[in-house]
Design a protein around this motif. Structure first.
Motif, mmCIF file in Angstrom:
data_model
loop_
_atom_site.group_PDB
_atom_site.id
_atom_site.type_symbol
_atom_site.label_atom_id
_atom_site.label_comp_id
_atom_site.label_asym_id
_atom_site.label_seq_id
_atom_site.Cartn_x
_atom_site.Cartn_y
_atom_site.Cartn_z
ATOM 1 N N THR A 102 10.417 31.204 20.731
ATOM 2 C CA THR A 102 11.544 30.272 20.836
ATOM 3 C C THR A 102 11.173 29.075 21.693
ATOM 4 O OG1 THR A 102 13.176 32.028 20.530
ATOM 5 C CG2 THR A 102 13.922 30.029 21.647
ATOM 6 N N ARG A 103 10.509 29.330 22.806
ATOM 7 C CA ARG A 103 10.132 28.219 23.695
ATOM 8 C C ARG A 103 8.971 27.412 23.128
ATOM 9 N NH1 ARG A 103 12.868 31.780 26.142
ATOM 10 N NH2 ARG A 103 13.978 31.448 28.111
ATOM 11 N N LEU A 104 7.989 28.086 22.552
ATOM 12 C CA LEU A 104 6.821 27.381 22.035
ATOM 13 C C LEU A 104 7.164 26.478 20.857
ATOM 14 C CD1 LEU A 104 4.236 30.299 22.238
ATOM 15 C CD2 LEU A 104 4.154 28.182 23.561
ATOM 16 N N THR A 105 8.226 26.818 20.111
ATOM 17 C CA THR A 105 8.614 26.013 18.950
ATOM 18 C C THR A 105 9.881 25.198 19.206
ATOM 19 O OG1 THR A 105 9.945 27.817 17.998
ATOM 20 C CG2 THR A 105 7.608 27.732 17.404
ATOM 21 N N LYS A 106 10.304 25.151 20.475
ATOM 22 C CA LYS A 106 11.514 24.419 20.841
ATOM 23 C C LYS A 106 12.697 24.838 19.966
ATOM 24 C CE LYS A 106 8.904 20.569 22.777
ATOM 25 N NZ LYS A 106 8.670 19.117 22.837
ATOM 26 N N TYR A 107 12.914 26.158 19.939
ATOM 27 C CA TYR A 107 14.024 26.779 19.212
ATOM 28 C C TYR A 107 13.901 26.585 17.693
ATOM 29 C CZ TYR A 107 16.045 27.438 23.799
ATOM 30 O OH TYR A 107 16.237 27.820 25.100
ATOM 31 N N GLY A 108 12.656 26.716 17.203
ATOM 32 C CA GLY A 108 12.446 26.688 15.754
ATOM 33 C C GLY A 108 12.556 25.311 15.140
ATOM 34 N N GLN A 109 12.026 24.284 15.814
ATOM 35 C CA GLN A 109 12.060 22.925 15.267
ATOM 36 C C GLN A 109 10.989 22.680 14.208
ATOM 37 O OE1 GLN A 109 14.313 20.254 15.971
ATOM 38 N NE2 GLN A 109 15.394 22.096 16.636
ATOM 39 N N ASP A 110 10.088 23.668 14.031
ATOM 40 C CA ASP A 110 9.016 23.524 13.051
ATOM 41 C C ASP A 110 9.449 24.127 11.710
ATOM 42 O OD1 ASP A 110 9.112 26.151 13.897
ATOM 43 O OD2 ASP A 110 6.951 26.445 13.798
ATOM 44 N N LEU A 111 8.487 24.564 10.908
ATOM 45 C CA LEU A 111 8.784 25.215 9.631
ATOM 46 C C LEU A 111 8.631 26.728 9.732
ATOM 47 C CD1 LEU A 111 9.296 25.018 6.509
ATOM 48 C CD2 LEU A 111 6.811 24.929 6.255
ATOM 49 N N ILE A 112 7.518 27.187 10.294
ATOM 50 C CA ILE A 112 7.204 28.614 10.281
ATOM 51 C C ILE A 112 8.260 29.440 10.987
ATOM 52 C CG2 ILE A 112 5.568 30.360 11.109
ATOM 53 C CD1 ILE A 112 3.316 28.373 10.616
ATOM 54 N N TRP A 113 8.747 28.962 12.148
ATOM 55 C CA TRP A 113 9.640 29.768 12.979
ATOM 56 C C TRP A 113 11.100 29.332 12.894
ATOM 57 C CZ3 TRP A 113 7.789 34.224 14.434
ATOM 58 C CH2 TRP A 113 6.402 34.368 14.541
#
Length: 509
Positions: A102-113
């Protein structure tokens, strides 16, 4: 009574009520008996996909596994995979994210997460338009073929250098370089590893950031899955902030370089970064989303292709009959006066079957990335409560003796006898997933694996190191989300074509 003592005394009550709630309200799949508080956390072996497959043999193709208070449902059959990924796909298309993800992707701002929803649909469409359409993939073919040529040249130089004859090579070194360069050239138009193995300063920083992400992602299982104990194991927010700042700083530097270049050239060259910047206003993309998508490319493409080719080469060296047969096909179709290109794939059916068979036995992500139920849903006649995590054990599905004849045998001919789709339409074979969350880069990955295998086998004869028999090659897996060979493959390469066919002619893009 002290607050801590009161908390410790109340935990068994919480656990009992939680357990009773699920047992009384839902008909859950069977599975190993969970322990109080920790569930099955300490019963799960490091190679989770093998552990889950063993439990499926005991409890059936759909099982419940408790990570603390988190219910995980694992399916291990073709029929149930189809139900999860096609028939109930919409209800199970969200993504489980750990605290670190959650933190590494800034709450899922990408595609994968990202969870399934408007944001996911938007960014997936952007990726398809910008990179993974048939037209885009064809325009990127010169890059892929150039990087594979660079790999061949590097291996040739090393195995023909004075004093190197019959010495074994660490294959992962060459496979990793071509995979990394291919992704960075597609994404940024830059080559970071030269033919001597030297890495550019910016490339070193990129690799370091990727490695640091893996380190940060190794969260404590108890703290992750038992919410009541998280106060005892807080995440180091400063570490995550430093990582994000470092990643964003590097990516913004690259983005700014591309903005300047686009102004000078009018956007003639469309790498993935250029395409995202061009589409930024049309699709209302934030910088966080663009950065997330670029790093999705790096993380997803940096290792998986190299892993897949290393597994395939190990199986080929262990199976000389198959190795000889695929080389005979290459000699018959390509000959010894030119090099193979991706345009030859249509005339190399056995080579394509070798790639499929390796991906069947050794999918790079043997447990599909975790899905999450967005509502209560039934699978296989059992209840899957909202918020449960759902895994498809694609490793077990592809080795099911009810579906595959002699499933542990490396036999590419099975795909000549039965043309099995590999890109999400046939649920017997799912190395790229299926449904709404299928990997958008499936065709790109398959093209790279097939190209690298074809060139390695056409240009070189391969044998185990001196004193090692083919049967003795260790193909045990190393634990992880993506599954490397536990012991990196070493092999002896001997050139088998005229010397002029090993020289790379650099391609600019």
């Amino acid at each position: 009574m002290a607050p801590l003592a009161l908390l410790l005394l109340s935990l068994p009550v919480f656990f009992l009520l939680h357990s009773l709630y699920y047992r009384l309200r839902f008909r859950l799949p069977p599975g190993p008996r969970p322990w109080p508080f920790v569930g099955n956390l300490y019963d799960v072996k490091p190679l989770q996909f093998r552990c889950f497959a063993d439990w499926a043999n005991s409890y059936g193709p759909i099982i419940s596994v408790w990570f603390g208070s988190t219910l995980n449902v694992v399916v291990s059959s073709t029929e149930l995979a189809k139900e999860v990924l096609k028939e109930k796909d919409q209800q199970l298309a969200d993504r489980y994210r750990s605290r670190t993800a959650t933190r590494l992707t800034k709450y899922g701002q990408d595609l994968i997460w990202a969870d399934y929803g408007p944001h996911y649909v938007k960014v997936r469409k952007v990726c398809t338009v910008a990179l993974f359409s048939a037209k885009s993939l064809e325009s990127l073919r010169p890059i892929r073929e150039d990087e594979v040529s660079a790999m061949v040249e590097s291996i040739y130089n090393d195995c023909t250098a004075p004093g190197r004859s019959a010495k074994s090579l660490l294959l992962r070194k060459y496979l990793g370089a071509v995979s990394f360069n291919n992704i960075t050239r597609i994404a940024f138009g830059k080559r970071y590893v030269d033919t001597e193995g030297r890495i550019h300063k910016q490339g070193e920083e990129m690799r370091s950031i990727a490695d640091n992400r893996l380190r940060l992602g190794a969260s404590r299982p108890i703290a992750e899955h038992i919410p009541w104990l998280r106060w005892m194991f807080p995440l180091n927010e400063e570490d995550f902030a430093k990582h994000a700042a470092r990643r964003d700083r590097l990516t913004r530097e690259i983005m700014e370089d591309h903005n300047i270049a686009r102004q000078k050239t009018g956007g003639a060259k469309q790498h993935f970064c250029d395409a995202l910047l061009t589409l930024k206003e049309k699709y209302d993309l934030t910088d966080d989303t663009i950065i997330g998508l670029l790093w999705d490319m790096i993380h997803a493409g940096m290792d998986t292709t190299a892993i897949s080719v290393e597994w395939a080469m190990a199986e080929l060296i262990k199976n000389p009959r198959v190795l000889q047969k695929v080389q005979e096909e290459l000699d018959r179709v390509i000959g010894n006066e030119r090099v193979m290109t991706e345009l030859d794939f249509a005339n190399l059916p056995y080579l394509r079957c070798v790639a499929k068979e390796s991906l069947r036995l050794h999918p790079p992500t043997p447990l599909m990335l975790p899905h999450r139920a967005s509502t209560n849903v039934k699978v296989g006649g059992y209840d899957i409560p909202k918020g449960s995590t759902v895994h498809v054990n694609v490793w077990a599905v592809a080795r099911d003796p009810e579906v595959w004849k002699n499933p542990l045998e490396f036999r590419p001919e099975r795909f000549l006898e039965d043309d099995v789709d590999i890109k999400g339409h046939d649920f017997r074979l799912l190395p790229f997933g299926a449904g709404r969350r299928i990997c958008p880069g499936a065709q790109l990955g398959l093209d790279m694996v097939t190209s690298m295998l074809g060139r390695l086998l056409h240009h070189f004869t391969w044998a185990p190191p001196s004193g090692v028999s083919p049967e003795a090659i260790n193909i045990a897996e190393r634990p992880g989300v993506v599954t490397f060979m536990g012991t990196p493959l070493e092999a002896v390469a001997t050139p088998r074509l005229p010397a002029n066919l090993y020289q790379r002619t650099a391609v600019d893009f």
